[in-house]
Motif scaffolding. Structure first.
Motif, PDB file in Angstrom:
ATOM      1  N   HIS A  35      88.333  62.276 105.738  1.00 58.64           N
ATOM      2  CA  HIS A  35      89.644  62.721 105.676  1.00 58.64           C
ATOM      3  C   HIS A  35      89.932  62.389 103.897  1.00 58.64           C
ATOM      4  O   HIS A  35      89.322  61.484 103.525  1.00 58.64           O
ATOM      5  N   ARG A  36      90.906  62.704 103.648  1.00 58.18           N
ATOM      6  CA  ARG A  36      91.415  62.577 102.418  1.00 58.18           C
ATOM      7  C   ARG A  36      92.632  62.836 102.610  1.00 58.18           C
ATOM      8  O   ARG A  36      93.134  63.873 102.973  1.00 58.18           O
ATOM      9  N   GLN A  37      93.897  62.033 101.799  1.00 61.10           N
ATOM     10  CA  GLN A  37      95.246  62.679 101.885  1.00 61.10           C
ATOM     11  C   GLN A  37      95.820  62.996 100.938  1.00 61.10           C
ATOM     12  O   GLN A  37      95.283  62.277  99.802  1.00 61.10           O
ATOM     13  N   PHE A  38      96.650  63.986 101.017  1.00 60.72           N
ATOM     14  CA  PHE A  38      97.435  64.535  99.548  1.00 60.72           C
ATOM     15  C   PHE A  38      98.302  64.251  99.735  1.00 60.72           C
ATOM     16  O   PHE A  38      99.238  64.612 100.215  1.00 60.72           O
ATOM     17  N   THR A  39      98.686  63.494  98.378  1.00 57.91           N
ATOM     18  CA  THR A  39     100.871  62.916  97.728  1.00 57.91           C
ATOM     19  C   THR A  39     101.151  63.686  97.023  1.00 57.91           C
ATOM     20  O   THR A  39     100.411  64.285  96.151  1.00 57.91           O
ATOM     21  N   ALA A  40     102.898  63.742  97.087  1.00 57.09           N
ATOM     22  CA  ALA A  40     103.220  64.122  95.607  1.00 57.09           C
ATOM     23  C   ALA A  40     103.967  63.062  94.977  1.00 57.09           C
ATOM     24  O   ALA A  40     104.627  62.306  95.049  1.00 57.09           O
ATOM     25  N   PRO A  41     103.159  62.083  93.746  1.00 60.89           N
ATOM     26  CA  PRO A  41     103.217  61.430  93.211  1.00 60.89           C
ATOM     27  C   PRO A  41     104.894  61.413  92.806  1.00 60.89           C
ATOM     28  O   PRO A  41     105.520  62.674  91.835  1.00 60.89           O
ATOM     29  N   TYR A  42     105.236  60.298  92.842  1.00 60.25           N
ATOM     30  CA  TYR A  42     107.186  60.757  92.566  1.00 60.25           C
ATOM     31  C   TYR A  42     107.403  61.078  90.733  1.00 60.25           C
ATOM     32  O   TYR A  42     108.157  62.074  90.820  1.00 60.25           O
ATOM     33  N   SER A  43     106.543  60.572  90.144  1.00 64.45           N
ATOM     34  CA  SER A  43     106.658  61.138  88.228  1.00 64.45           C
ATOM     35  C   SER A  43     105.686  61.927  88.418  1.00 64.45           C
ATOM     36  O   SER A  43     105.893  62.376  86.902  1.00 64.45           O
ATOM     37  N   GLY A  44     105.321  63.146  88.983  1.00 67.32           N
ATOM     38  CA  GLY A  44     104.919  64.309  89.085  1.00 67.32           C
ATOM     39  C   GLY A  44     103.169  63.971  88.016  1.00 67.32           C
ATOM     40  O   GLY A  44     102.628  62.632  88.340  1.00 67.32           O
ATOM     41  N   GLU A  45     102.822  64.907  87.605  1.00 66.15           N
ATOM     42  CA  GLU A  45     101.210  64.421  86.975  1.00 66.15           C
ATOM     43  C   GLU A  45     100.999  63.205  85.954  1.00 66.15           C
ATOM     44  O   GLU A  45      99.947  63.190  85.954  1.00 66.15           O
ATOM     45  N   SER A  46     102.302  63.077  85.103  1.00 65.28           N
ATOM     46  CA  SER A  46     102.077  61.937  84.409  1.00 65.28           C
ATOM     47  C   SER A  46     101.527  60.486  85.013  1.00 65.28           C
ATOM     48  O   SER A  46     100.892  59.580  84.393  1.00 65.28           O
TER      49      SER A  46
END
Length: 291
Positions: free
Chosen positions: A117-128
């Motif tokens: 298993h691996r979890q994919f999340t969207a970092p709040y500040s984006g790629e930075s």
């Protein structure tokens, strides 16, 4: 014999002349260097301003990695239409003072590769949050790059995915995936941005997306939407079949010993953290209707 010694003697005499010439040149250069060093330095031209970094894989800035869906008023409440990462739409109704539309939402979705298993999340500040102005370790595909681990609290290298306006990260914890497995994830995970700006994910073998209600070590890993930056008031909507029996609160809500509350609205878990007034209003007032 005399001729041989004459040749040697001539070589030594020539060497003495060369050493003497070098010494003479050194004596002549000393006053010249002293004279030059005593002069004031030439004025330097003004520095050219450095252009601001643009939003890119190596950028250090950019807008928050969230979607601020437009809200419409309804009987003193507000209503927003949302789309979960597995493509299911829902209507979310909430007290206007909660301001979910202003908090913005971002997706989270688990996946399986060869039983891991691996979890994919969207970092709040984006790629930075991942790049910090640096360079990737490698490129797997045009939209997937590999980066060093993100610092304290994170383990393993990071895969950074770009899908349209969205950035997703996957922390490769534990022993880490093999190169072939990472490549399979890079090629097998697909993302499409809907007309209203939400990210919908799909996958092809050997990658499988976690379904609503699936969990790993007490953590829900199916599709989710998170509202808030993870530091203050926050809401997580987690589709969960038989919610009252199977609901689990995501770590992003209950982590770091923060106070958290939850309630099931049909087959969707509403999990909240933050101040007591915010939690009370959210638990009492948020309604979710799947479409």
């Amino acid at each position: 014999m005399a001729d041989r010694f004459d040749v040697i003697e001539q070589g030594e005499r020539g060497r003495r002349r060369w050493i003497g010439l070098v010494a003479l040149l050194a004596l002549l250069l000393i006053p010249i260097v002293s004279l030059l060093s005593s002069r004031d330095p030439e004025p330097q031209p003004p520095a050219t301003p450095t252009p601001e970094p643009s939003r890119s894989l190596t950028g250090i800035g950019g807008a928050p990695n969230i979607l601020n869906a437009p809200a419409r008023a309804k009987g003193g409440d507000e209503v927003i239409d949302v789309v979960f990462p597995h493509g299911v739409r829902a209507e979310v109704r909430y007290p206007a003072e909660l301001g979910l539309d202003e908090m913005g939402s971002r997706p989270s979705q688990g996946a399986w590769i060869d039983g891991q298993h691996r979890q994919f999340t969207a970092p709040y500040s984006g790629e930075s949050e991942v790049t910090r102005g640096g360079e990737p370790i490698r490129n797997y595909t045009p939209n997937v790059t590999l980066w060093p681990r993100r610092g304290n609290g994170y383990y393993g290298q990071v895969l950074l995915f770009s899908f349209g306006r969205w950035w997703l990260v996957m922390n490769d914890h534990g022993r880490g995936l093999t190169f072939d497995q990472r490549m399979a994830l890079a090629k097998g995970l697909k993302g499409k941005v809907t007309k209203d700006g939400y990210l919908v994910l799909s996958a092809k073998e050997p990658v499988r997306l976690a379904k609503p209600g699936e969990s790993v070590q007490g953590e829900p890993v199916g599709p989710q939407l998170w509202f808030g930056d993870g530091m203050g008031d926050m809401v997580a909507l987690v589709p969960t079949p038989e919610c009252k029996k199977r609901a689990l609160v995501p770590a992003v809500i209950r982590g770091r010993g923060r106070a958290a509350d939850r309630v099931c609205r049909g087959d969707v878990l509403v999990a909240v953290t933050g101040s007591q007034p915010f939690r009370t209003k959210a638990i009492e007032g948020i309604r979710v209707t799947l479409k």
